[in-house]
Design a protein around this motif. Structure first.
Motif, mmCIF file in Angstrom:
data_model
loop_
_atom_site.group_PDB
_atom_site.id
_atom_site.type_symbol
_atom_site.label_atom_id
_atom_site.label_comp_id
_atom_site.label_asym_id
_atom_site.label_seq_id
_atom_site.Cartn_x
_atom_site.Cartn_y
_atom_site.Cartn_z
ATOM 1 N N ARG A 252 37.095 44.469 31.619
ATOM 2 C CA ARG A 252 37.748 43.519 32.360
ATOM 3 C C ARG A 252 38.473 44.139 33.505
ATOM 4 N NH1 ARG A 252 38.598 41.831 26.804
ATOM 5 N NH2 ARG A 252 40.581 42.740 26.742
ATOM 6 N N VAL A 253 38.672 45.321 33.568
ATOM 7 C CA VAL A 253 39.196 45.958 34.744
ATOM 8 C C VAL A 253 38.663 46.108 35.931
ATOM 9 C CG1 VAL A 253 40.665 47.781 33.397
ATOM 10 C CG2 VAL A 253 38.333 48.112 34.022
ATOM 11 N N LYS B 57 37.443 42.924 37.247
ATOM 12 C CA LYS B 57 37.811 41.764 37.748
ATOM 13 C C LYS B 57 39.297 41.170 37.032
ATOM 14 C CE LYS B 57 33.750 40.019 39.942
ATOM 15 N NZ LYS B 57 32.805 39.107 39.897
ATOM 16 N N PRO B 58 40.235 41.882 37.292
ATOM 17 C CA PRO B 58 41.496 41.623 36.654
ATOM 18 C C PRO B 58 42.287 40.237 37.020
ATOM 19 C CG PRO B 58 41.942 43.818 37.434
ATOM 20 C CD PRO B 58 40.539 43.170 38.089
ATOM 21 N N ARG B 59 42.228 39.244 35.754
ATOM 22 C CA ARG B 59 43.121 37.888 36.430
ATOM 23 C C ARG B 59 44.364 38.280 36.456
ATOM 24 N NH1 ARG B 59 40.723 36.498 31.197
ATOM 25 N NH2 ARG B 59 42.842 35.732 30.738
ATOM 26 N N LYS B 60 44.805 37.337 37.466
ATOM 27 C CA LYS B 60 46.250 37.542 37.840
ATOM 28 C C LYS B 60 46.980 37.103 36.633
ATOM 29 C CE LYS B 60 45.754 36.592 42.728
ATOM 30 N NZ LYS B 60 46.201 35.433 43.638
ATOM 31 N N ASP B 61 46.719 36.360 35.555
ATOM 32 C CA ASP B 61 47.464 36.100 34.144
ATOM 33 C C ASP B 61 47.257 36.754 33.011
ATOM 34 O OD1 ASP B 61 44.940 34.992 34.016
ATOM 35 O OD2 ASP B 61 45.689 33.264 33.011
ATOM 36 N N ASP B 62 46.532 38.174 33.375
ATOM 37 C CA ASP B 62 46.025 38.693 32.230
ATOM 38 C C ASP B 62 46.946 40.041 32.660
ATOM 39 O OD1 ASP B 62 44.992 40.532 30.663
ATOM 40 O OD2 ASP B 62 42.887 40.173 30.979
ATOM 41 N N PHE B 63 48.135 40.058 31.781
ATOM 42 C CA PHE B 63 49.179 41.310 32.257
ATOM 43 C C PHE B 63 48.486 42.573 31.577
ATOM 44 C CE2 PHE B 63 51.616 37.479 32.472
ATOM 45 C CZ PHE B 63 51.816 37.223 33.908
ATOM 46 N N GLU B 64 47.798 42.364 30.563
ATOM 47 C CA GLU B 64 47.131 43.734 30.035
ATOM 48 C C GLU B 64 46.535 44.260 30.785
ATOM 49 O OE1 GLU B 64 47.754 43.242 25.188
ATOM 50 O OE2 GLU B 64 46.034 42.192 26.060
ATOM 51 N N THR B 65 45.391 43.692 31.244
ATOM 52 C CA THR B 65 44.436 44.065 31.994
ATOM 53 C C THR B 65 45.100 44.490 33.473
ATOM 54 O OG1 THR B 65 42.721 42.762 31.185
ATOM 55 C CG2 THR B 65 42.126 43.793 33.287
ATOM 56 N N GLN B 66 45.975 43.777 34.187
ATOM 57 C CA GLN B 66 46.505 44.287 35.348
ATOM 58 C C GLN B 66 47.454 45.589 35.193
ATOM 59 O OE1 GLN B 66 46.676 43.032 38.361
ATOM 60 N NE2 GLN B 66 45.807 40.909 38.035
ATOM 61 N N SER B 67 47.912 45.925 33.970
ATOM 62 C CA SER B 67 48.588 46.872 33.802
ATOM 63 C C SER B 67 47.859 48.154 33.785
ATOM 64 C CB SER B 67 49.286 47.066 32.311
ATOM 65 O OG SER B 67 50.370 48.208 32.102
ATOM 66 N N ILE B 68 46.516 47.967 32.985
ATOM 67 C CA ILE B 68 45.729 49.188 32.822
ATOM 68 C C ILE B 68 45.128 49.499 34.113
ATOM 69 C CG2 ILE B 68 43.468 49.850 31.935
ATOM 70 C CD1 ILE B 68 44.248 48.232 29.332
ATOM 71 N N HIS B 69 44.744 48.349 34.899
ATOM 72 C CA HIS B 69 44.145 48.394 36.092
ATOM 73 C C HIS B 69 45.034 49.287 37.155
ATOM 74 C CE1 HIS B 69 41.935 48.085 39.691
ATOM 75 N NE2 HIS B 69 42.674 47.157 40.329
#
Length: 256
Positions: free
Chosen positions: A212-213, A215-227
């Motif tokens: 998922r990293v 293409k992190p979705r803007k509403d996916d805060f877990e993926t955003q944080s990892i990315h």
């Protein structure tokens, strides 16, 4: 760890190792086009991962016992993969570690893994907010005669890390493993970096996050944080790094 589908290999091998192949297929090979099903690459028709495990895994019998117990839980797939755990144990040995921090204990598989290779006066500060799962591992810690090396802290990990820093333990730890709530990853990393000595290692799990990293979705805060942490680590002059397609992605940060 992250919950991910198991592919078709025997249970004893698949449990705790399925993430290795799936993350590789979805997280790394996705650069060239992710297959509709990772099973087309990592299933019975491709025995390479089975071969790797058959020819490299040396698992302590009590460690294996805890892995299989964890496998029977509904969320058993959250457990760190056994090949990844073995790598971390080897790193702990390599740097002659004595003090280890673990953020995210679950049933205590990796806690036991690290305690087994520490010297008798070694210490694992094991941080989690849920003691119910840890209770599964505790009897096996005792059976393996390493419970005296494990200091289980049931409270928010940030609180434990702040207490360690306040008590003057900065730069006294050798190794840290981060595998808890993803939105706090950056804060865990920063505090662990202060607690780890020069030449120490921070291992960060789930850095590919099932691909998922990419293409992190803007509403996916877990993926955003990892990315965001992945991007930060690439440019962080305080450490040398290696990102490995093992488990659900593992980054090793070596403190300079």
């Amino acid at each position: 760890g992250a919950e991910m589908p198991l592919f078709s290999v025997p249970k004893e091998v698949a449990v705790g190792t399925a993430m290795l192949g799936v993350a590789f297929a979805t997280g790394v090979l996705a650069v060239f086009g992710t297959p509709k099903s990772s099973k087309t690459i990592m299933g019975k028709s491709s025995p390479l991962w089975q071969y790797i495990l058959d020819h490299s895994l040396r698992e302590h019998p009590i460690l294996k016992k805890l892995r299989l117990l964890t496998a029977d839980l509904p969320c058993g797939r959250m457990m760190v993969s056994c090949d990844e755990a073995q790598l971390m144990a080897n790193l702990v040995r390599l740097i002659k570690a004595n003090k280890v921090i673990e953020i995210g204990v679950f049933t205590g598989y990796n806690t036991l893994n690290m305690a087994l290779v520490l010297p008798d006066n070694g210490r694992v500060i094991a941080c989690d907010i849920n003691e119910e799962y840890a209770k599964i591992g505790k009897p096996l810690w005792k059976e393996a005669r390493v419970e005296h090396k494990i200091d289980l802290q049931i409270k928010p990990a940030i609180q434990t890390l702040d207490e360690l820093l306040a008590s003057g333990e900065a730069e006294t730890f050798d190794f840290a493993f981060i595998d808890a709530d993803k939105e706090s990853y950056n804060e865990y990393y920063e505090k662990c970096l202060r607690l780890i000595r020069k030449g120490g290692i921070i291992a960060i799990d789930n850095v590919l996050w099932s691909g998922r990293v990419l293409k992190p979705r803007k509403d996916d805060f877990e993926t955003q944080s990892i990315h965001h942490l992945n991007e930060k680590l690439l440019r962080d002059a305080r450490v040398n790094i290696s990102m490995l397609p093992m488990g659900d992605g593992l980054t090793l940060a070596f403190k300079l």
